[in-house]
Design an enzyme around this catalytic site. Structure first.
Site, short mmCIF file in Angstrom:
data_model
loop_
_atom_site.label_atom_id
_atom_site.label_comp_id
_atom_site.label_asym_id
_atom_site.label_seq_id
_atom_site.Cartn_x
_atom_site.Cartn_y
_atom_site.Cartn_z
N ASP A 170 9.26 -21.37 -27.33
CA ASP A 170 10.26 -21.40 -26.28
C ASP A 170 10.74 -22.85 -26.14
O ASP A 170 10.24 -23.77 -26.81
CB ASP A 170 9.72 -20.81 -24.97
CG ASP A 170 10.86 -20.29 -24.09
OD1 ASP A 170 12.03 -20.65 -24.35
OD2 ASP A 170 10.61 -19.52 -23.15
C1 BGC Z 1 13.88 -19.31 -21.96
C2 BGC Z 1 14.03 -18.36 -23.10
C3 BGC Z 1 15.35 -18.60 -23.79
C4 BGC Z 1 15.41 -20.04 -24.23
C5 BGC Z 1 16.68 -20.37 -25.01
C6 BGC Z 1 14.16 -20.74 -22.34
O1 BGC Z 1 14.22 -21.56 -21.23
O2 BGC Z 1 12.57 -19.19 -21.44
O3 BGC Z 1 13.94 -17.04 -22.64
O4 BGC Z 1 15.50 -17.73 -24.88
O5 BGC Z 1 15.34 -20.86 -23.09
O6 BGC Z 1 17.78 -20.39 -24.22
#
Ligand code: BGC
Length: 737
Positions: free
Chosen positions: A284
């Site tokens: 993530d």
């Molecule tokens: C989120 C994810 C997301 C990623 C990319 C993160 O802050 O937890 O769910 O896919 O950002 O945008």
């Protein structure tokens, strides 16, 4: 609504007719081609493939990424979208980089790309996997037409704490419903073969138990037993995997002392060894760097080593692999084979996507695909199927289209931005049809429509309430749209209170006090504690954040063109102090007994929910009768059929979601009081009767025993079939060895 010009339709047809639908090479060839590439790649180029960076800058890509791509140092980006922009970068990768490896463009396409559908929790309330699959498939076609071939979806985290804002992004509290929805979403995004030009590769996230955050506070610690992981949190991920999902995303949370972005048990033991997953895992956003804050790594080099060796193949946004892998290899702390394996998994997905064969996106297709008439219509239909009727006293709903006057009230009644919800892809507020606009379109000019905002969603001012009361008093019917702002839901949007924020409840009370027939339309991303409404508002419709066609869909339901058939995918508590409150809990040794103080309950609140899981009403009535089991005794590997008759005893066409639950009476480990194991949404004409059949087999009857082996144990099982998780018919059978 955007009309598709016949010429652009023709262009699309021609493109689809001339494109071979499948671009990916055969699987054996893929491995050979990866071997050949790996043999030629420098360590730097390999680390480039392990990197994804946020590429969006003021509606364009970041200029510095051009150079990185040219040098083969950046394999993927997130947030860069649009056929023209992605093509520009792709030309550099494919024509100017040494090894010509295409870039993979990822984006959070959660509930629609530009044609925004209801939030995922709302879609799950449809209990209609076909509708959910269709929504994901439209999102895929629009994304692919914009050069985005990878979505960070579906979010399949089970969430039993409505304080957690991200409950809005998933399918709710139940592993079975969650698994069905996860499979539907993956099939919708990927199709049978995601190298097709209108398909994209999906990403099951966030692996894993992110939704178990203590106190419902986002990013917080989780401590979850292996049993709970396997029985509650894993099933939707496994369903995504069984549907062929190409990628997984690790999560932010600490899980049992080992953060999920560096957890060898979840990332390698379960995902790779047990489940044989051969796609790649992306971290993530900066979750690898955060291993330092977690206290798992003392410095950046250790964080990189911990994540990569545990099984996270691609690093999102932080750049520790790139920075420290060479040193870690020199010091013998990381093997070259580890890097090669991660590169292999990423290239495998790029090959399976057909990116090497067809790296570019036809720009003409983009305009014709996005927000096509058919897509927008589908958004309206799916939104209508997602709406849940929570209360309808004296048949306030549906409203006759012949009424003389209607007052439309509330901070969300004419609000385009909030209607599309959080994580709304490339959605634009100007595409959204508000409730007020939907009602205007529905009614003839002979009905007088008045509107008052009344109050804000949050905040104290109440000067508008008098005006709202005045227009309600003057109207035949009042519709009040209240709830949350989209920004109060989704990531980093945990709430300690589940009440309607601001002065909204005060406003609703004042309007209900006028005695005018009133319906409350809720727009929100989580269960809310709406006791006063449940007791006093004549009618309540739960519409979630219904997407760009929300206003039309809600109007379809309010005026009876659609009979609501959605059901809650999550329990609504009475007070936040009951949380976590979910239907498939254990019985305890002292189940609540009103006549015995020393039983499991509260002194100051009930133990029952305000609205149970699986609940939802209709404008017609249904009767379930004649529950029958195909056998009263089966072997552990046997099956039992369950049939029930469902009859529409009212006077309107309508949908019922028939739900099948089981309970093991006694087993070597204690089992929940009810577990959903099947459901079917059916449509019946007035007076029509249908027989619904389910089959219970090993996968439904088994559970993890004390040795964590999945077994079907001998014993008695109860079967419940009903229209929600509380009411229903009962039968039982035995499993014997
Ligand atoms: C989120 C994810 C997301 C990623 C990319 C993160 O802050 O937890 O769910 O896919 O950002 O945008």
């Amino acid at each position: 609504m955007k009309l598709v010009k016949p010429t652009s339709l023709l262009v699309v047809l021609l493109i689809f007719a001339t494109l071979p639908s499948i671009a990916a090479p055969p699987r054996d060839d893929i491995e050979r081609r990866i071997d050949a590439l790996l043999a030629r790649m420098t360590l730097e180029e390999k680390l480039g493939q392990l990197q994804i960076l946020d590429g969006e800058a003021n509606g364009n890509y970041r200029p510095e990424h051009l150079e990185m791509i040219r040098k083969g140092l950046l394999g993927s980006t997130l947030n860069v979208r649009g056929a023209k922009r992605t093509n520009e970068l792709q030309h550099i990768a494919v024509e100017q980089s040494r090894l010509k490896i295409p870039v993979l463009f990822g984006f959070d396409v959660i509930h629609g790309y530009r044609t925004i559908f209801p939030i995922s929790l709302g879609e799950s309330a449809s209990w209609d996997p076909a509708a959910v699959e269709r929504s994901a498939s439209i999102a895929a076609a629009e994304s692919a037409a914009s050069g985005v071939r990878w979505t960070f979806a579906p979010m399949v985290d089970i969430a039993r704490d409505p304080r957690w804002g991200r409950i809005s992004e998933g399918a709710g509290e139940d592993p079975y419903l969650g698994a069905v929805m996860a499979g539907a979403r993956v099939r919708g995004f990927q199709g049978k073969d995601y190298s097709a030009p209108d398909k994209i590769v999906a990403c099951a996230k966030h692996w894993v138990a992110y939704g178990a955050a203590e106190g419902g506070r986002d990013y917080n610690t989780t401590d979850v037993s292996e049993r709970a992981l396997r029985e509650t949190y894993f099933p939707p991920f496994k369903a995504a995997l069984d549907a062929g999902v190409g990628t997984f995303m690790s999560a932010f949370n600490d899980l049992n002392g080992v953060p999920t972005s560096a957890n060898p048990f979840t990332l390698t033991t379960v995902l790779r060894r047990e489940w044989k997953f051969d796609g790649f895992v992306v971290s993530d956003y900066e979750s690898i760097k955060e291993l330092i804050n977690h206290g798992l790594a003392a410095n950046e080099a250790e964080a990189a080593r911990a994540a990569l060796s545990a099984g996270v193949d691609m690093e999102m946004v932080s750049r520790l692999y790139k920075e420290y892998a060479p040193q870690l290899i020199r010091e013998g702390k990381l093997s070259k084979a580890n890097i090669d394996e991660a590169v292999r998994r990423i290239l495998r997905i790029k090959f399976r996507l057909g990116l090497f064969e067809r790296p570019y996106t036809e720009e003409a297709r983009e305009q014709a695909t996005i927000m096509s008439h058919a897509n927008v219509e589908a958004a309206r239909e799916v939104a209508a199927r997602s709406i849940v009727l929570l209360k309808n006293e004296r048949d306030v709903l549906p409203i006759s289209k012949g009424i003389h006057s209607i007052a439309v009230i509330g901070p969300l009644a004419d609000d385009q931005q909030d209607m599309i919800g959080s994580w709304s892809g490339d959605g634009r507020k100007e595409d959204a049809v508000t409730l007020l606009a939907g009602i205007k379109q529905k009614l003839s000019p002979s009905t007088q429509i008045t509107y008052a905002k009344g109050c804000e969603i949050e905040g104290g001012a109440s000067d508008g309430i008098d005006e709202a009361v005045r227009i309600a008093r003057d109207a035949d019917v009042a519709i009040i749209a209240v709830g949350e702002s989209a920004a109060m839901t989704g990531e980093a949007a945990s709430r300690a209170s589940l009440d309607l924020p601001g002065r909204q409840l005060e406003m609703v009370k004042a309007i209900v006090a006028t005695g005018r027939p009133t319906a409350v339309v809720l727009m929100n991303g989580r269960p809310l504690t709406i006791n006063w409404l449940a007791e006093n508002a004549p009618a309540i419709l739960e519409s979630w954040f219904a997407g760009i066609q929300g206003g039309n869909a809600i109007a379809d339901v309010l005026f009876g063109d659609v009979n609501p058939g959605g059901k809650l995918p999550v329990t609504f508590p009475r007070v936040v102090g009951q949380v976590p409150l979910y239907y498939n809990h254990k019985n305890t040794g002292r189940p609540p007994d009103p006549n015995n103080k020393y039983t499991s309950k509260y002194l100051d609140a009930l133990v029952t929910p305000l609205f149970p899981f699986g609940f939802g009403l209709s404008y017609t009535r249904f009767r379930l009768t004649d529950l029958r089991l195909g056998a009263s005794i089966i072997r552990p590997d046997g099956r039992v059929t369950v049939t029930v008759d469902v009859e529409n005893t009212g006077d309107r066409l309508g949908d019922e979601v028939v739900q099948l639950y089981i309970r093991h009476i006694a087993a070597s480990v204690t089992r929940p009081v009810k577990e959903l194991k099947g459901f079917e949404r059916i449509t019946l004409k007035p007076g029509e009767k249908k027989r619904v059949t389910f089959t219970l087999a090993r996968e439904h009857l088994g559970f993890y025993n004390r040795d964590m082996r999945f077994v079907v144990e001998p014993g008695e099982l109860k079967v419940f079939v009903g229209a929600n998780s509380v009411d229903g018919l009962e039968a039982s059978f035995r499993v014997v060895e």
